[in-house]
Write an enzyme that holds these catalytic residues in place. Sequence first.
Site, mmCIF file in Angstrom:
data_model
loop_
_atom_site.group_PDB
_atom_site.id
_atom_site.type_symbol
_atom_site.label_atom_id
_atom_site.label_comp_id
_atom_site.label_asym_id
_atom_site.label_seq_id
_atom_site.Cartn_x
_atom_site.Cartn_y
_atom_site.Cartn_z
ATOM 1 N N LEU A 155 40.848 31.988 34.484
ATOM 2 C CA LEU A 155 39.811 31.114 35.041
ATOM 3 C C LEU A 155 39.237 31.671 36.348
ATOM 4 O O LEU A 155 38.396 31.057 36.982
ATOM 5 C CB LEU A 155 40.366 29.705 35.278
ATOM 6 C CG LEU A 155 40.888 28.979 34.026
ATOM 7 C CD1 LEU A 155 41.377 27.576 34.374
ATOM 8 C CD2 LEU A 155 39.817 28.901 32.945
ATOM 9 N N TYR B 108 47.594 42.549 50.964
ATOM 10 C CA TYR B 108 46.878 42.765 49.700
ATOM 11 C C TYR B 108 46.929 44.251 49.321
ATOM 12 O O TYR B 108 47.287 44.613 48.191
ATOM 13 C CB TYR B 108 45.428 42.312 49.874
ATOM 14 C CG TYR B 108 44.541 42.491 48.672
ATOM 15 C CD1 TYR B 108 44.692 41.708 47.542
ATOM 16 C CD2 TYR B 108 43.506 43.432 48.690
ATOM 17 C CE1 TYR B 108 43.844 41.859 46.448
ATOM 18 C CE2 TYR B 108 42.663 43.583 47.603
ATOM 19 C CZ TYR B 108 42.837 42.792 46.489
ATOM 20 O OH TYR B 108 41.998 42.944 45.412
ATOM 21 N N GLN C 255 37.454 34.856 38.871
ATOM 22 C CA GLN C 255 36.122 35.470 38.879
ATOM 23 C C GLN C 255 35.955 36.485 37.739
ATOM 24 O O GLN C 255 34.934 36.489 37.063
ATOM 25 C CB GLN C 255 35.872 36.162 40.229
ATOM 26 C CG GLN C 255 34.447 36.672 40.387
ATOM 27 C CD GLN C 255 34.280 37.695 41.508
ATOM 28 O OE1 GLN C 255 35.256 38.217 42.030
ATOM 29 N NE2 GLN C 255 33.049 37.979 41.864
ATOM 30 N N GLY D 124 45.237 34.824 34.702
ATOM 31 C CA GLY D 124 44.197 34.539 35.699
ATOM 32 C C GLY D 124 42.838 34.381 35.043
ATOM 33 O O GLY D 124 41.794 34.735 35.615
ATOM 34 N N ARG E 266 45.956 27.358 36.774
ATOM 35 C CA ARG E 266 45.161 26.125 36.752
ATOM 36 C C ARG E 266 45.001 25.647 35.319
ATOM 37 O O ARG E 266 45.040 26.451 34.393
ATOM 38 C CB ARG E 266 43.771 26.379 37.353
ATOM 39 C CG ARG E 266 43.804 26.573 38.853
ATOM 40 C CD ARG E 266 42.457 26.969 39.383
ATOM 41 N NE ARG E 266 42.171 28.369 39.109
ATOM 42 C CZ ARG E 266 40.997 28.946 39.321
ATOM 43 N NH1 ARG E 266 39.994 28.244 39.792
ATOM 44 N NH2 ARG E 266 40.819 30.225 39.077
HETATM 45 N N1 SER Z 1 36.946 42.022 46.392
HETATM 46 C C1 SER Z 1 38.304 42.201 46.809
HETATM 47 C C2 SER Z 1 38.570 41.501 48.069
HETATM 48 O O1 SER Z 1 37.652 41.394 48.860
HETATM 49 C C3 SER Z 1 38.610 43.660 46.972
HETATM 50 O O2 SER Z 1 39.469 44.052 46.005
HETATM 51 O O3 SER Z 1 39.658 41.110 48.285
#
Ligand code: SER
Length: 319
Positions: free
Chosen positions: A10, A142, A12, A8, A36
């Site tokens: 590329l 998530y 943030q 990952g 990518r």
């Molecule tokens: N910054 C992340 C998100 O908003 C939190 O782990 O998904």
Amino acid sequence: MRKILVTGALGQIGAELVPALSARYGADAVVASDLRMLARAPDVEAGAFEHLDCTDIPAIHNLVQRHDIGAIYHLASLLSAVAEEKPQAAWNLNMGGLYGVLESAREHHCQVFAPSSIGAFGPSTPPDLAPQVTTQRPNTIYGVTKVAGELLCDYYHSRFGVDTRGLRLPGLISHIAPPGGGTTDYAVEIFHQAARYRHYSCFLEADTRLDMMYMPDAIAGMIELMEADPNRLIDRNAFNVTAMNFTPDELAAEIRTHIPDFVIEYDDVDPARQAIALSWPRRIDDTAAREQWGWSPKFDLAHMTRDMLDKVRARGHGA
Ligand code: SER
């Protein structure tokens, strides 16, 4: 020295971690990878770049073997809001990718950094100063993948001796690469909009309080944790870490100290992201990280805001 793989790369975090690792260990020591492709050929100075789909487990094994990888920073993952839109894809990437990385690490004796998140907490977690060890019943896909990831990393350490380490990161603020699909992304967008238009329409409510961190502290924290004495790491895979804590209204007020006519409005709050934010603790307790490996962030709200505005304006996004 065996090389360091970043998945990952590329994204943030990767966009700033790869240069930091190259500066510390040498560009030859770092292999950046991403699903990518690079838009342009990497600089001659830069280390290797490999195309890698982290759901392709044989491809991870192959890459680790070919480059003699000794440590993996596994950053490839879907963030909270986009994961909620595509739960099946989030499970496949967030769990499948981590499983492939851990299996490669087991076979090839690699150290692994896997980021967790404040998203690993849920509505039944104590919302103020959520402790290091506490109830974790997230209600987002998530969060489910982050809790499962923490446990899987613990398991690979206790069962197979893999040197797994990780941080529960809060919202990350940065100016190089965009975050791409998180609930905390407002705290990045706001700077670009403030510098360019002096106006921002926020997708979270004015009083939504969350922990945040400026990217230089996050990068330093990851590298420090990976270099830390393992004998001191009781909570090795999921250290709570935070650097600042604010609401959209408080961030806007800080920006107004630099751009007095900046206006924030809340007419277009996104119910999906607001619900995710409300399911997370308002503040987490990072005492364990401070005690066990010396976590000590350098940027507070005022310092981060000044630096973000300087950097965003320098990149031509300012008025
Ligand atoms: N910054 C992340 C998100 O908003 C939190 O782990 O998904």
